[in-house]
Design a protein around this motif. Structure first.
Motif, PDB file in Angstrom:
ATOM      1  N   ASP A 263       0.825  -1.207   0.000  1.00 39.87           N
ATOM      2  CA  ASP A 263       0.000   0.000   0.000  1.00 39.87           C
ATOM      3  C   ASP A 263       0.861   1.261   0.000  1.00 39.87           C
ATOM      4  O   ASP A 263       0.367   2.357   0.289  1.00 39.87           O
ATOM      5  N   ASP A 264       2.149   1.087  -0.321  1.00 41.89           N
ATOM      6  CA  ASP A 264       3.092   2.209  -0.390  1.00 41.89           C
ATOM      7  C   ASP A 264       3.237   2.936   0.945  1.00 41.89           C
ATOM      8  O   ASP A 264       3.548   4.134   0.983  1.00 41.89           O
ATOM      9  N   ALA A 265       3.007   2.215   2.029  1.00 38.03           N
ATOM     10  CA  ALA A 265       3.206   2.777   3.365  1.00 38.03           C
ATOM     11  C   ALA A 265       3.838   1.706   4.240  1.00 38.03           C
ATOM     12  O   ALA A 265       3.638   0.507   4.018  1.00 38.03           O
ATOM     13  N   VAL A 266       4.624   2.138   5.223  1.00 36.92           N
ATOM     14  CA  VAL A 266       5.254   1.195   6.142  1.00 36.92           C
ATOM     15  C   VAL A 266       4.485   1.223   7.466  1.00 36.92           C
ATOM     16  O   VAL A 266       4.554   2.188   8.219  1.00 36.92           O
ATOM     17  N   ASP A 267       3.719   0.162   7.705  1.00 38.56           N
ATOM     18  CA  ASP A 267       2.956   0.059   8.946  1.00 38.56           C
ATOM     19  C   ASP A 267       3.650  -0.822   9.975  1.00 38.56           C
ATOM     20  O   ASP A 267       3.282  -0.813  11.146  1.00 38.56           O
ATOM     21  N   TRP A 268       4.633  -1.603   9.510  1.00 41.05           N
ATOM     22  CA  TRP A 268       5.397  -2.486  10.403  1.00 41.05           C
ATOM     23  C   TRP A 268       6.885  -2.186  10.210  1.00 41.05           C
ATOM     24  O   TRP A 268       7.574  -2.908   9.486  1.00 41.05           O
ATOM     25  N   PRO A 269       7.407  -1.124  10.827  1.00 38.86           N
ATOM     26  CA  PRO A 269       8.824  -0.772  10.622  1.00 38.86           C
ATOM     27  C   PRO A 269       9.753  -1.897  11.092  1.00 38.86           C
ATOM     28  O   PRO A 269       9.529  -2.495  12.152  1.00 38.86           O
ATOM     29  N   LEU A 270      10.765  -2.179  10.289  1.00 37.54           N
ATOM     30  CA  LEU A 270      11.743  -3.200  10.653  1.00 37.54           C
ATOM     31  C   LEU A 270      12.652  -2.687  11.758  1.00 37.54           C
ATOM     32  O   LEU A 270      12.941  -1.488  11.843  1.00 37.54           O
ATOM     33  N   ASP A 271      13.108  -3.607  12.583  1.00 37.09           N
ATOM     34  CA  ASP A 271      14.051  -3.282  13.651  1.00 37.09           C
ATOM     35  C   ASP A 271      15.346  -4.013  13.352  1.00 37.09           C
ATOM     36  O   ASP A 271      15.479  -5.197  13.622  1.00 37.09           O
ATOM     37  N   GLY A 272      16.297  -3.311  12.753  1.00 39.17           N
ATOM     38  CA  GLY A 272      17.543  -3.959  12.378  1.00 39.17           C
ATOM     39  C   GLY A 272      17.349  -5.077  11.378  1.00 39.17           C
ATOM     40  O   GLY A 272      18.066  -6.073  11.391  1.00 39.17           O
ATOM     41  N   GLY A 273      16.369  -4.921  10.504  1.00 44.44           N
ATOM     42  CA  GLY A 273      16.073  -5.937   9.498  1.00 44.44           C
ATOM     43  C   GLY A 273      15.048  -6.958   9.939  1.00 44.44           C
ATOM     44  O   GLY A 273      14.623  -7.796   9.131  1.00 44.44           O
ATOM     45  N   THR A 274      14.633  -6.924  11.195  1.00 45.50           N
ATOM     46  CA  THR A 274      13.669  -7.889  11.709  1.00 45.50           C
ATOM     47  C   THR A 274      12.265  -7.306  11.663  1.00 45.50           C
ATOM     48  O   THR A 274      12.017  -6.200  12.160  1.00 45.50           O
ATOM     49  N   HIS A 275      11.340  -8.062  11.067  1.00 45.49           N
ATOM     50  CA  HIS A 275       9.946  -7.620  11.006  1.00 45.49           C
ATOM     51  C   HIS A 275       9.268  -7.898  12.345  1.00 45.49           C
ATOM     52  O   HIS A 275       9.488  -8.947  12.951  1.00 45.49           O
ATOM     53  N   PRO A 276       8.432  -6.976  12.839  1.00 45.23           N
ATOM     54  CA  PRO A 276       7.832  -7.166  14.164  1.00 45.23           C
ATOM     55  C   PRO A 276       6.903  -8.373  14.283  1.00 45.23           C
ATOM     56  O   PRO A 276       6.602  -8.804  15.403  1.00 45.23           O
ATOM     57  N   LEU A 277       6.443  -8.934  13.150  1.00 44.48           N
ATOM     58  CA  LEU A 277       5.528 -10.073  13.213  1.00 44.48           C
ATOM     59  C   LEU A 277       6.196 -11.410  12.910  1.00 44.48           C
ATOM     60  O   LEU A 277       5.525 -12.450  12.916  1.00 44.48           O
ATOM     61  N   THR A 278       7.491 -11.421  12.651  1.00 45.98           N
ATOM     62  CA  THR A 278       8.161 -12.669  12.271  1.00 45.98           C
ATOM     63  C   THR A 278       8.020 -13.739  13.346  1.00 45.98           C
ATOM     64  O   THR A 278       7.676 -14.894  13.049  1.00 45.98           O
ATOM     65  N   GLU A 279       8.271 -13.382  14.587  1.00 44.69           N
ATOM     66  CA  GLU A 279       8.196 -14.392  15.652  1.00 44.69           C
ATOM     67  C   GLU A 279       6.765 -14.847  15.897  1.00 44.69           C
ATOM     68  O   GLU A 279       6.520 -16.016  16.203  1.00 44.69           O
ATOM     69  N   LEU A 280       5.808 -13.947  15.736  1.00 42.29           N
ATOM     70  CA  LEU A 280       4.406 -14.336  15.889  1.00 42.29           C
ATOM     71  C   LEU A 280       4.027 -15.351  14.818  1.00 42.29           C
ATOM     72  O   LEU A 280       3.330 -16.338  15.096  1.00 42.29           O
ATOM     73  N   VAL A 281       4.470 -15.122  13.572  1.00 43.27           N
ATOM     74  CA  VAL A 281       4.166 -16.070  12.489  1.00 43.27           C
ATOM     75  C   VAL A 281       4.810 -17.423  12.764  1.00 43.27           C
ATOM     76  O   VAL A 281       4.205 -18.480  12.538  1.00 43.27           O
ATOM     77  N   LEU A 282       6.039 -17.418  13.267  1.00 42.51           N
ATOM     78  CA  LEU A 282       6.734 -18.685  13.534  1.00 42.51           C
ATOM     79  C   LEU A 282       6.103 -19.459  14.698  1.00 42.51           C
ATOM     80  O   LEU A 282       6.309 -20.668  14.798  1.00 42.51           O
ATOM     81  N   ALA A 283       5.379 -18.781  15.567  1.00 43.35           N
ATOM     82  CA  ALA A 283       4.588 -19.465  16.595  1.00 43.35           C
ATOM     83  C   ALA A 283       3.321 -19.955  15.910  1.00 43.35           C
ATOM     84  O   ALA A 283       2.222 -19.462  16.138  1.00 43.35           O
TER      85      ALA A 283
END
Length: 374
Positions: A263-283
């Motif tokens: 959507d041409d907007a960043v709603d989940w800013p990366l933290d040092g290359g890590t997406h804030p939802l990565t660990e939630l998805v892996l759970a």
């Protein structure tokens, strides 16, 4: 699509391919939890379940973690429901007969007959198995075009991919008392080889983790040539080993950032290359509150996101069959709920699930032929 054909091994062994998993409180019997595992994409009514597989549901109580990245973590205690089948008897001509049994966590063995609409009952469990109308709704070609072009390709209306296709449905309705005093649980479904040595073929928690979040390779700068889904399928969904965890995280960090940018907007800013939802998805398990009532829409991911944000959840979570949860999927990952709902143009199945056991609709006697490359 959901979990249909989620890797080379699923393509090579479609009988063990889990297409979708659902978990929700029974709408007709309070105090019971419904667990559904669908397998065999493009099934025909003449297809039987495999006597060479264990069809397993795993349920673990969840606790709230201190780490907001993975808000809900599984405990060590596990409640397991194993379903197995006899070889089909095809001596009667075109039709076949087949028997199955489910072993409960207490060790009770509940027999049932495939295609018996009433199912088998015992030990706090009711079970049905047989060909059913595939309930998953998504304009899959539009989703794949979105990945390929980097632009949202959904139209209104869209079309359900090969509407009318069938799956082999396995439905368990269990008394929540079988889960001890657990209120919040994680649910995973698996297919494993049957015998002395069990090998996990597939495991599924949430929908589209493999095909839309782990499948695309082109955005991953670390493992761009790696087909990662078979490795992921072999993992214990409640406990990832360290060996390939870095590869899963690199793929998810890249692909979740792709979805966020549509959507041409960043709603989940990366933290040092890590997406804030990565660990939630892996759970990767469905999260269900067994004390809450059935809710048709809006429960998918509600518990995980509420807990992550420090709010009390309001629904039973999990995944109901008729929930148009792919709109929740796209909206969460693309705009974090900060904008309009991202719709794929299909809102309901042409044969919705019923509110009574066995919930899934009867199969299409003449389903569409699968694409040739499948």
């Amino acid at each position: 699509m959901s979990d249909h054909i989620s890797g080379p091994r699923a393509l090579g062994n479609p009988i063990a391919d889990i297409t979708d998993v659902y978990a929700f409180p029974s709408p007709e019997r309070p105090g019971r939890l419904v667990l559904i595992m669908n397998t065999l994409p493009f099934a025909k009514v003449s297809n039987a379940f495999s006597e060479g597989l264990v069809y397993r549901f795993r349920v673990r109580p969840l606790g709230v973690a201190d780490d907001g990245a993975v808000p809900l973590v599984p405990g060590e205690r596990e409640f397991r429901f194993d379903c197995v089948f006899s070889p089909p008897d095809r001596s009667a001509g075109d039709s076949f007969s087949q028997e199955g049994s489910v072993t409960t966590p207490a060790g009770d063995v509940v027999p049932f007959v495939v295609n018996d609409e009433n199912g088998g009952s015992g030990g706090g469990v009711r079970v049905f198995a047989g060909p059913r109308w595939d309930p998953f709704i998504l304009d899959a070609p539009a989703a794949l075009k979105t990945v390929a072009t980097g632009r949202l390709a959904f139209t209104d209306p869209g079309a359900i991919f090969l509407d009318g296709k069938n799956v082999l449905g396995l439905v368990l309705e269990i008394e929540t008392a079988l889960l001890g005093d657990a209120t919040l649980v994680g649910v995973i479904a698996e297919t494993l080889t049957r015998g002395v040595f069990n090998v996990r073929i597939e495991r599924v928690g949430r929908p589209e983790v493999k095909n839309l979040l782990l499948g695309p390779k082109q955005f991953d700068q670390v493992n761009r040539d790696l087909e990662i889904r078979d490795l992921y399928n072999m993992e214990d969904g409640f406990h990832l080993e360290d060996g390939y965890a870095g590869a899963y995280r690199a793929r998810l960090n890249a692909n979740l950032a792709f979805w966020d940018g549509l959507d041409d907007a960043v709603d989940w800013p990366l933290d040092g290359g890590t997406h804030p939802l990565t660990e939630l998805v892996l759970a990767d398990y469905l999260v269900v509150d067994v004390t809450k009532p059935y809710q048709e829409h809006g429960s998918f991911l509600e518990i995980e996101l509420s807990t992550r944000e420090g709010r009390s959840h309001e629904t039973a979570g999990g995944r109901a069959v008729n929930d148009d949860m792919m709109d929740t999927f796209f909206t969460t990952f693309i705009n974090a709920g900060n904008g309009p709902t991202i719709r794929d143009g299909v809102d309901a199945s042409s044969r919705p699930a019923s509110m009574a056991f066995p919930y899934l609709s009867p199969p299409n006697p003449e389903p569409p032929e699968p694409p040739e490359h499948h």
